[in-house]
Design an enzyme around this catalytic site. Structure first.
Site, PDB file in Angstrom:
ATOM      1  N   SER A  98      82.101  37.913  43.538  1.00 39.67           N
ATOM      2  CA  SER A  98      83.370  39.686  42.109  1.00 39.67           C
ATOM      3  C   SER A  98      82.297  39.238  41.296  1.00 39.67           C
ATOM      4  O   SER A  98      81.788  38.952  40.856  1.00 39.67           O
ATOM      5  CB  SER A  98      84.204  40.010  42.862  1.00 39.67           C
ATOM      6  OG  SER A  98      84.340  41.346  42.253  1.00 39.67           O
ATOM      7  N   HIS A 123      78.888  43.274  44.316  1.00 38.09           N
ATOM      8  CA  HIS A 123      79.397  44.354  44.906  1.00 38.09           C
ATOM      9  C   HIS A 123      79.283  44.793  43.142  1.00 38.09           C
ATOM     10  O   HIS A 123      79.462  44.150  42.311  1.00 38.09           O
ATOM     11  CB  HIS A 123      80.220  44.327  45.918  1.00 38.09           C
ATOM     12  CG  HIS A 123      81.438  43.655  45.760  1.00 38.09           C
ATOM     13  ND1 HIS A 123      82.483  43.483  46.006  1.00 38.09           N
ATOM     14  CD2 HIS A 123      81.688  43.156  44.301  1.00 38.09           C
ATOM     15  CE1 HIS A 123      83.823  43.852  45.408  1.00 38.09           C
ATOM     16  NE2 HIS A 123      83.027  43.164  44.096  1.00 38.09           N
TER      17      HIS A 123
END
Length: 188
Positions: A98, A123
């Site tokens: 992330s 993501h």
């Protein structure tokens, strides 16, 4: 906190392991990226920018990610160091996921490394939004803005041509794939 004892000229001093690492231009990003961690990391980078005779800062990353705002603050300090000609070497020591993924790829190209068995995950930006319809619309706009920033960071620092499509869902990447995608430059 781990301390080590050093013997100087007729005296004994207790030094935290973090202080000893900082003396060697090593900063650890461990655990969730939050405001408190970001203050420590940014302060350490700023200290090394101004005090270090060595033109390399070593960031060791093992993090599941966290706050985008806190991470972007760290990224701003990384960019400041790089603008002064300092190499920012990033090393994944476990996982960079992330927001930590964005920090990992932002290291100086040619100096992004991973330990054996490292895992990367990227993501789209996410947020837990609450409120009335108008507030949700405002929050959605902000999440889209942050997502565009993150995808731009990934596009500028890797070989992933279309990060928005590539990271449509959570994507886990091992070292071999990370090398092919230009996320890292070497495996240790």
């Amino acid at each position: 906190m781990i301390t080590i004892l050093e013997y100087g000229q007729q005296h004994l001093a207790a030094i935290s392991i973090q202080s000893k690492l900082l003396q060697n231009n090593i900063i650890q990003i461990e655990g969730e990226i939050n405001d408190e961690m970001a203050v420590d990391v940014k302060s350490a980078i700023l200290y090394l920018i101004n005090k270090s005779p060595t033109p390399t800062i070593h960031l060791h990353i093992n993090s599941p990610g966290g706050s985008i705002y806190a991470g972007l603050g760290i990224l701003g300090m990384i960019k400041l160091a790089q603008s002064k000609g300092i190499i920012v070497e990033t090393t994944c020591t476990g996982s960079a996921m992330s927001m930590a993924f964005a920090l990992m790829v932002s290291g100086t190209k040619g100096h992004r490394r991973a330990m054996s068995y490292s895992t990367f995950m990227g993501h789209h930006a996410s947020a837990g939004c609450v409120g009335n319809v108008q507030d949700l619309a405002i929050s959605l706009k902000e999440v889209e803005r942050l997502n565009n920033i993150l995808m731009s960071i990934i596009k500028d620092n890797t070989l992933i041509a279309n990060p928005k499509e590539f990271f449509n869902r959570d994507v886990y990447i091992d070292n071999e794939e990370a090398l092919k995608l230009g996320i890292i430059d070497t495996v240790l």
